[in-house]
Scaffold this motif. Structure first.
Motif, mmCIF file in Angstrom:
data_model
loop_
_atom_site.group_PDB
_atom_site.id
_atom_site.type_symbol
_atom_site.label_atom_id
_atom_site.label_comp_id
_atom_site.label_asym_id
_atom_site.label_seq_id
_atom_site.Cartn_x
_atom_site.Cartn_y
_atom_site.Cartn_z
ATOM 1 N N ILE A 137 0.834 -1.196 0.000
ATOM 2 C CA ILE A 137 0.000 0.000 0.000
ATOM 3 C C ILE A 137 0.874 1.253 0.000
ATOM 4 C CG2 ILE A 137 -1.712 1.298 1.324
ATOM 5 C CD1 ILE A 137 -2.829 -1.384 2.290
ATOM 6 N N VAL A 138 1.948 1.224 0.799
ATOM 7 C CA VAL A 138 2.883 2.353 0.819
ATOM 8 C C VAL A 138 3.495 2.547 -0.561
ATOM 9 C CG1 VAL A 138 5.053 3.210 1.779
ATOM 10 C CG2 VAL A 138 3.383 2.094 3.269
ATOM 11 N N LEU A 181 2.164 1.941 -3.429
ATOM 12 C CA LEU A 181 1.191 2.596 -4.299
ATOM 13 C C LEU A 181 1.278 4.115 -4.163
ATOM 14 C CD1 LEU A 181 -1.966 0.359 -3.678
ATOM 15 C CD2 LEU A 181 -0.443 0.280 -5.644
ATOM 16 N N VAL A 182 1.281 4.585 -2.935
ATOM 17 C CA VAL A 182 1.309 6.024 -2.689
ATOM 18 C C VAL A 182 2.639 6.630 -3.138
ATOM 19 C CG1 VAL A 182 1.146 7.801 -0.913
ATOM 20 C CG2 VAL A 182 -0.297 5.760 -0.759
ATOM 21 N N VAL A 183 3.740 5.943 -2.815
ATOM 22 C CA VAL A 183 5.064 6.451 -3.161
ATOM 23 C C VAL A 183 5.218 6.588 -4.672
ATOM 24 C CG1 VAL A 183 7.529 5.893 -3.172
ATOM 25 C CG2 VAL A 183 6.203 5.640 -1.070
ATOM 26 N N LEU A 192 2.890 6.876 -7.005
ATOM 27 C CA LEU A 192 2.068 7.977 -7.507
ATOM 28 C C LEU A 192 2.781 9.312 -7.301
ATOM 29 C CD1 LEU A 192 -1.626 7.200 -6.449
ATOM 30 C CD2 LEU A 192 -0.787 7.596 -8.766
ATOM 31 N N CYS A 193 3.367 9.481 -6.134
ATOM 32 C CA CYS A 193 4.086 10.735 -5.837
ATOM 33 C C CYS A 193 5.323 10.883 -6.722
ATOM 34 C CB CYS A 193 4.493 10.767 -4.363
ATOM 35 S SG CYS A 193 3.107 10.869 -3.212
ATOM 36 N N LEU A 229 1.721 2.872 -11.653
ATOM 37 C CA LEU A 229 1.372 3.997 -10.792
ATOM 38 C C LEU A 229 2.235 5.218 -11.070
ATOM 39 C CD1 LEU A 229 0.723 1.891 -7.648
ATOM 40 C CD2 LEU A 229 -0.900 3.541 -8.566
ATOM 41 N N GLY A 288 0.815 8.771 -12.162
ATOM 42 C CA GLY A 288 1.227 9.978 -11.449
ATOM 43 C C GLY A 288 1.749 11.053 -12.377
ATOM 44 N N PRO A 307 -6.345 6.417 -3.190
ATOM 45 C CA PRO A 307 -6.338 6.818 -1.771
ATOM 46 C C PRO A 307 -7.737 6.909 -1.161
ATOM 47 C CG PRO A 307 -5.744 8.666 -3.203
ATOM 48 C CD PRO A 307 -5.749 7.454 -4.060
#
Length: 304
Positions: free
Chosen positions: A4-5, A7-9, A11-12, A200, A204, A287
């Motif tokens: 999950i982390v 995914l966010v990383v 995208l950023c 991802l 992004g 998110p």
């Protein structure tokens, strides 16, 4: 949790790379082609030969197809009512109609229901989401594309779509009892592992929070369908009509509630179906889904 982390990383990272001038404007398209030709086929060759279909897992297999089926009814009607363009309707069919049942789905399901539940999630994803995007997804993309295509041309694009070709090969391996092992398996696993971070990052790089006013209603409608309406319809069907219960029903409904599919957004972007909206559906949907998934998890603990 690490998935999950990631995914966010990623995208950023994609958002930041968009500001780096050394990357050409067509970088997301190049990344998308790599995913279509390499990453997705690698995953198919790993997992599809391992699938063992039983009657009790038919609910899981039907989940992704039902979500897409309901979308094919609801979204065009919304599009007609709200006067959306064909590109917008096609974009929402590919993103809201197809769920992120693996990149987001697998780590969430494992965290909530344990490693054994991944067998159920796999049935939702491989015979469901993966085959749907490889067949119906291409048909939708071609149908709603601005380029007019004959039925024969659409059929050719489906048959020549790399993940579909690989699916047929992997299905043959399944029927023959052949599975990748040792070095071939390790190579495929490493290639398949590129899918989530590259996809991802690509999304992004195309993500923009300065969404045009005309995209707000489609975005809200698409995310409402994917995160709320679709799992609600399957809850009614699986629990109240079919009388199902237990982990198979819970996991299937949770997978139906996952964020929009990354591969679906890639197809929408590749075929020019409102690319900005496609990127937003994933960028905002991923998110946001963590909030709605928690609500569905709590509700299903009571209902099923």
């Amino acid at each position: 949790m690490s998935s999950i982390v990631l995914l966010v990383v990623c995208l950023c990272i994609g958002v930041l790379l968009r500001r780096v001038k050394d990357f050409p404007e067509n970088t997301p398209m190049v990344l998308n082609q790599f995913l279509i030709y390499i990453s997705l086929p690698a995953l198919a060759l790993i997992y599809i030969p391992q699938i063992s279909l039983t009657n009790e897992l038919l609910i899981a297999v039907s989940t992704s197809w039902l979500v897409l089926g309901f979308a094919l009814i609801i979204i065009p009607l919304l599009g007609k009512w709200m006067d959306w363009s064909r590109g917008t309707v096609g974009c929402l069919l590919l993103t809201a109609g197809l769920g992120n049942t693996s990149f987001v789905g697998f780590p969430v399901i494992e965290a909530l229901y344990g490693a054994e539940a991944l067998k159920i999630a796999l049935m939702v994803d491989q015979p469901g989401s993966f085959v749907a995007v490889s067949t119906a997804g291409i048909i939708i993309a071609c149908t709603y594309s601005s380029t007019a295509l004959r039925k024969r041309d659409i059929a050719r694009k489906v048959l020549l779509f790399p993940p579909f070709i690989t699916f047929i090969l992997a299905l043959g391996m399944n029927m023959a009892g052949i599975q990748a092992q040792d070095i071939p398996l390790e190579v495929l696993e490493r290639l398949g592992a590129t899918l989530a971070p590259i996809a991802l990052t690509s999304v992004g790089m195309q993500l923009s929070f300065s969404l045009k006013k005309e995209f707000i209603k489609p975005l809200v409608s698409g995310l409402s369908y994917k995160l709320l309406i679709a799992p609600f319809l399957l809850t009614i069907l699986f629990i109240f009509i079919l009388g199902g219960s237990g982990d198979i029903v819970k996991v299937s409904i949770m997978e139906a509630a996952m964020a929009p599919m990354i591969t679906g957004s890639i197809l929408a972007i590749m075929y020019g179906l409102n690319p900005q909206l496609a990127a937003q559906m994933v960028g905002i949907g991923v998110p946001l889904s963590f909030v709605t998934l928690y609500g569905w998890y709590k509700l299903l603990e009571v209902l099923a």
